[in-house]
Design an enzyme around this catalytic site. Structure first.
Site, PDB file in Angstrom:
ATOM      1  N   HIS B   7       0.840   1.658 -13.450  1.00 57.23           N
ATOM      2  CA  HIS B   7       1.779   1.314 -12.833  1.00 57.23           C
ATOM      3  C   HIS B   7       1.614   0.800 -11.471  1.00 57.23           C
ATOM      4  O   HIS B   7       0.552   1.164 -10.882  1.00 57.23           O
ATOM      5  CB  HIS B   7       3.028   2.378 -12.906  1.00 57.23           C
ATOM      6  CG  HIS B   7       2.699   3.807 -12.139  1.00 57.23           C
ATOM      7  ND1 HIS B   7       2.091   4.777 -12.918  1.00 57.23           N
ATOM      8  CD2 HIS B   7       2.729   3.945 -10.889  1.00 57.23           C
ATOM      9  CE1 HIS B   7       2.048   5.689 -11.921  1.00 57.23           C
ATOM     10  NE2 HIS B   7       2.264   5.422 -10.630  1.00 57.23           N
ATOM     11  N   HIS B  79       1.518   2.597  -3.988  1.00 59.32           N
ATOM     12  CA  HIS B  79       0.169   3.061  -4.448  1.00 59.32           C
ATOM     13  C   HIS B  79       0.003   2.256  -5.993  1.00 59.32           C
ATOM     14  O   HIS B  79       1.025   1.792  -6.458  1.00 59.32           O
ATOM     15  CB  HIS B  79      -0.212   4.571  -4.870  1.00 59.32           C
ATOM     16  CG  HIS B  79       0.602   5.190  -6.017  1.00 59.32           C
ATOM     17  ND1 HIS B  79       1.868   5.885  -5.466  1.00 59.32           N
ATOM     18  CD2 HIS B  79       0.803   5.206  -7.132  1.00 59.32           C
ATOM     19  CE1 HIS B  79       2.421   6.339  -6.651  1.00 59.32           C
ATOM     20  NE2 HIS B  79       1.749   6.027  -7.600  1.00 59.32           N
ATOM     21  N   GLU B 130      -4.095   5.933  -7.250  1.00 59.64           N
ATOM     22  CA  GLU B 130      -3.800   7.186  -8.286  1.00 59.64           C
ATOM     23  C   GLU B 130      -4.540   6.707  -9.571  1.00 59.64           C
ATOM     24  O   GLU B 130      -4.592   5.835 -10.081  1.00 59.64           O
ATOM     25  CB  GLU B 130      -2.219   7.255  -8.571  1.00 59.64           C
ATOM     26  CG  GLU B 130      -2.163   8.474  -9.472  1.00 59.64           C
ATOM     27  CD  GLU B 130      -0.474   8.656 -10.044  1.00 59.64           C
ATOM     28  OE1 GLU B 130       0.135   7.738  -9.789  1.00 59.64           O
ATOM     29  OE2 GLU B 130      -0.381   9.707 -10.363  1.00 59.64           O
TER      30      GLU B 130
END
Lengths: 134, 134
Positions: B7, B79, B130
């Protein structure tokens, strides 16, 4: 309306160290640099199984990303590209919803040879959006 | 090493107008807001055919995204999340390559209930990354 997440573009001052990190530390498949003088950028593609990251470096005197890179010397996400089936229908829907389409609303041919439009970041959570007719 | 683009997270001051734009002008499928008090955010998922966008709003007194949103009042990409098969092997490879893993390098359980690590943006083209064990 929007379809696939075509790519996330990250603008950097220098491609080679950015590409080296994606190739080395992150172990991704990274293409050779491709100069696109008509777009004022050199691009490298980080190929992921479901999408891609484009690393962009300014190219030439009047690069459209030169100011952005000067403001973000460490690099930053420059835009996110979503695919649409029909770019003119997409433009009309956006306008009907009060969103600002940049550049007068006439699609241009983008870096992948397909019609693209850019949307004003202030209307989209502060993020510059590219729409590409897939 | 890195796999799918899981994502892209966009942090905003207020979820509802951001979600309304994705639902309306962009015609995407957008989930109901989901408060995640243990992560200090409320999240909405924009479902795309190949990936997703997460819209994040600060939740609670000590939200980890509160400062970011104060610095970026219009919103911004917070992020990018890549999937990995083995998060400990990923951490070791990153360290061997001189990249900084945040929070001491011990994976935490992320917003999707899976082990995650965050990587220092200064080592990754200015972008907070991440990694999520898929």
């Amino acid at each position: 309306m929007i379809g696939r997440l075509n790519h996330v573009a990250i603008a950097v001052k220098a491609l080679e160290p950015a590409a080296a990190v994606y190739r080395g530390a992150l172990g991704a498949s990274v293409s050779a640099p491709q100069p696109l003088p008509e777009h004022g950028v050199t691009v490298v593609f980080v190929e992921l199984p479901n999408s891609k990251i484009e690393l962009l470096e300014p190219l030439g005197e009047a690069s459209p990303i030169a100011d952005f890179v000067a403001r973000n010397p460490k690099g930053a996400v420059h835009h996110i590209c979503y695919e649409v089936d029909d770019i003119l229908a997409a433009r009309d829907r956006l306008r009907d919803n009060g969103a600002r389409v940049l550049g007068g609303g006439d699609p241009k041919i983008g870096a992948h040879g397909k019609p693209v439009l850019f949307l004003h970041p202030n209307d989209f959570s502060g993020v510059l959006i590219e729409l590409e007719q897939a």
